[in-house]
Design a protein around this motif. Sequence first.
Motif, mmCIF file in Angstrom:
data_model
loop_
_atom_site.group_PDB
_atom_site.id
_atom_site.type_symbol
_atom_site.label_atom_id
_atom_site.label_comp_id
_atom_site.label_asym_id
_atom_site.label_seq_id
_atom_site.Cartn_x
_atom_site.Cartn_y
_atom_site.Cartn_z
ATOM 1 N N PRO A 1 27.049 -6.374 54.413
ATOM 2 C CA PRO A 1 26.446 -6.642 53.347
ATOM 3 C C PRO A 1 25.673 -8.012 53.358
ATOM 4 C CG PRO A 1 28.162 -6.302 52.285
ATOM 5 C CD PRO A 1 28.198 -5.865 53.661
ATOM 6 N N ASP A 2 26.396 -8.881 53.876
ATOM 7 C CA ASP A 2 25.853 -10.285 53.928
ATOM 8 C C ASP A 2 25.283 -10.862 55.339
ATOM 9 O OD1 ASP A 2 26.994 -10.824 51.264
ATOM 10 O OD2 ASP A 2 28.849 -10.789 52.226
ATOM 11 N N ALA A 3 24.865 -9.909 55.963
ATOM 12 C CA ALA A 3 24.296 -9.994 57.302
ATOM 13 C C ALA A 3 23.206 -10.841 57.245
ATOM 14 C CB ALA A 3 23.960 -8.882 58.161
ATOM 15 N N SER A 4 22.920 -11.942 58.043
ATOM 16 C CA SER A 4 21.543 -12.779 57.642
ATOM 17 C C SER A 4 20.413 -12.031 57.866
ATOM 18 C CB SER A 4 21.602 -13.824 58.917
ATOM 19 O OG SER A 4 22.467 -14.733 58.896
ATOM 20 N N THR A 5 19.271 -12.676 57.201
ATOM 21 C CA THR A 5 18.098 -11.759 56.892
ATOM 22 C C THR A 5 17.242 -12.480 58.323
ATOM 23 O OG1 THR A 5 18.151 -11.624 54.652
ATOM 24 C CG2 THR A 5 15.984 -11.603 55.808
ATOM 25 N N ALA A 6 16.472 -11.750 58.845
ATOM 26 C CA ALA A 6 15.546 -12.372 59.887
ATOM 27 C C ALA A 6 14.878 -13.616 59.631
ATOM 28 C CB ALA A 6 14.417 -11.081 60.227
ATOM 29 N N LYS A 7 14.992 -14.508 60.536
ATOM 30 C CA LYS A 7 14.265 -15.894 60.459
ATOM 31 C C LYS A 7 13.611 -16.340 61.685
ATOM 32 C CE LYS A 7 18.489 -18.492 61.957
ATOM 33 N NZ LYS A 7 19.098 -19.558 61.696
ATOM 34 N N ASP A 8 13.162 -17.422 61.663
ATOM 35 C CA ASP A 8 12.465 -17.970 62.698
ATOM 36 C C ASP A 8 13.304 -18.231 63.795
ATOM 37 O OD1 ASP A 8 10.853 -19.337 64.485
ATOM 38 O OD2 ASP A 8 10.147 -20.837 63.289
ATOM 39 N N ILE A 9 12.973 -17.765 65.240
ATOM 40 C CA ILE A 9 14.111 -18.065 66.303
ATOM 41 C C ILE A 9 13.123 -18.798 67.481
ATOM 42 C CG2 ILE A 9 15.719 -16.373 65.936
ATOM 43 C CD1 ILE A 9 14.258 -14.699 68.031
ATOM 44 N N GLY A 10 11.841 -19.137 66.833
ATOM 45 C CA GLY A 10 11.193 -19.981 67.997
ATOM 46 C C GLY A 10 10.070 -19.233 68.688
ATOM 47 N N PHE A 11 9.921 -18.094 68.433
ATOM 48 C CA PHE A 11 8.806 -17.146 69.088
ATOM 49 C C PHE A 11 7.246 -17.514 68.094
ATOM 50 C CE2 PHE A 11 11.668 -13.692 70.638
ATOM 51 C CZ PHE A 11 12.238 -14.474 71.448
ATOM 52 N N ARG A 12 6.330 -17.522 68.868
ATOM 53 C CA ARG A 12 5.056 -17.560 68.309
ATOM 54 C C ARG A 12 4.098 -16.525 68.711
ATOM 55 N NH1 ARG A 12 7.770 -19.876 65.725
ATOM 56 N NH2 ARG A 12 7.840 -22.221 64.962
ATOM 57 N N PHE A 13 3.170 -15.830 67.841
ATOM 58 C CA PHE A 13 2.531 -14.947 67.990
ATOM 59 C C PHE A 13 1.062 -15.392 67.807
ATOM 60 C CE2 PHE A 13 6.657 -13.132 67.067
ATOM 61 C CZ PHE A 13 6.985 -12.352 68.026
ATOM 62 N N GLY A 14 0.027 -14.734 68.678
ATOM 63 C CA GLY A 14 -1.272 -14.947 68.408
ATOM 64 C C GLY A 14 -1.955 -14.547 69.488
ATOM 65 N N ALA A 15 -3.342 -15.343 69.501
ATOM 66 C CA ALA A 15 -4.401 -14.996 70.673
ATOM 67 C C ALA A 15 -3.767 -15.147 72.054
ATOM 68 C CB ALA A 15 -5.541 -15.613 70.482
ATOM 69 N N PRO A 16 -4.049 -14.594 73.062
ATOM 70 C CA PRO A 16 -3.548 -15.085 74.440
ATOM 71 C C PRO A 16 -3.695 -16.406 74.824
ATOM 72 C CG PRO A 16 -4.790 -12.932 74.598
ATOM 73 C CD PRO A 16 -4.961 -13.505 73.247
ATOM 74 N N PRO A 17 -2.865 -16.900 75.558
ATOM 75 C CA PRO A 17 -3.024 -18.579 76.119
ATOM 76 C C PRO A 17 -4.141 -18.364 77.202
ATOM 77 C CG PRO A 17 -1.003 -17.476 76.787
ATOM 78 C CD PRO A 17 -1.516 -16.474 75.759
ATOM 79 N N GLU A 18 -4.589 -19.450 77.312
ATOM 80 C CA GLU A 18 -5.671 -19.587 78.279
ATOM 81 C C GLU A 18 -5.288 -19.415 79.788
ATOM 82 O OE1 GLU A 18 -7.911 -22.935 78.058
ATOM 83 O OE2 GLU A 18 -8.796 -22.810 76.188
ATOM 84 N N GLY A 19 -5.924 -18.946 80.670
ATOM 85 C CA GLY A 19 -5.306 -18.916 81.922
ATOM 86 C C GLY A 19 -4.596 -17.606 82.439
ATOM 87 N N GLY A 20 -3.561 -17.790 83.149
ATOM 88 C CA GLY A 20 -2.968 -16.571 83.404
ATOM 89 C C GLY A 20 -3.121 -16.025 84.686
ATOM 90 N N THR A 21 -2.562 -15.180 85.445
ATOM 91 C CA THR A 21 -2.918 -14.309 86.535
ATOM 92 C C THR A 21 -2.814 -12.864 86.303
ATOM 93 O OG1 THR A 21 -1.671 -16.123 87.891
ATOM 94 C CG2 THR A 21 -2.092 -13.966 88.942
ATOM 95 N N PRO A 22 -4.061 -12.322 86.648
ATOM 96 C CA PRO A 22 -3.902 -10.718 86.234
ATOM 97 C C PRO A 22 -2.707 -9.935 87.315
ATOM 98 C CG PRO A 22 -6.054 -11.577 86.799
ATOM 99 C CD PRO A 22 -5.111 -12.697 87.170
#
Length: 331
Positions: free
Chosen positions: A187-208
Amino acid sequence: MGVERRRGPAGAAVAVALAAAMTAGLAACSGTGGDTAPRPPAATSPTDRGPSPFTGLPATPAPVIAVKIDNVRPARPHTGLGAADLVYVEQVEAGQTRLLAVYSSKLPPAVGPVRSARESDLELLRQFGRPALAYSGEQAALRPLIDAAPLFPLTPSDAPGAFFRGEDRPAPHNLYARPARALDAAPDASTAKDIGFRFGAPPEGGTPVNAHTVRYPSARFTFTWSDAGDRWLVSMDGEPARTTDGGRTTARTVVVQDVDVRPSRFRDRGGSVTPYTDTVGSGTATVLRDGRSHEARWSRPSADAGTTFTTPSGDPLTFATGQVWIVLKAR
């Protein structure tokens, strides 16, 4: 669908129905996705819903439970994998792999097949605070390390009502966990928190890229982009991966994280050395999202810190919203 925590006769009835459903599902795995309904808000106000730090999708703050999942051929297809927020791929003995699925925003009725924990899991999970860990057991020498780790260990001995044996396949590949019932024992398990991930629009560049394969000594994973599904289709050892309760296994973002994998002091029953996957430090990574491959750097300065991913220029590398797979590969 996701389920609320259940106790008593109602929970038993759910288990009986689930076992029958799983047997039927294994006989005919079909469908168009692996998602379940989100957790009901329970006592939390709907206004508390916000982006999940694990998926970027709306979610009610809820405890974290990780489940160690078998991944040899006789253990497939898996159950409940599509509801996970995160799926880690780890190397184990003889070059095989196991999965560590992390749940918070959704809880499927069952997850599995469940197998034993490894020393690497303890370091990996510290970034989540003090989560619950459902697994089938461990070497006697490892148990003191597990007891000292900041997590709630849940095995069939610790929480017998949270596990059951299915009739769909022989042991040891037929042990399943009920995550809602398991969390009742933590019952005391931690609630979800920030672990460093970021979400949003695709970054520029990349390779198909149409497909990307990651090879282990005795296993391989291929992620194939689907424009129609707007996600990566997962294949394991050359075969399409499916779940008993949701059809084809997929991911919105795949992170191939280059890490140090070294021998640990533990061995399995056959004498094979257990690899230790070190997830603290820094290195390179490949991030797959939206049909493109992006070069990245990862950094986790300490076991208690989260893992950040950045572009070569140092900007945060954003993930697509939805389930994330983190494939830990020896560099």
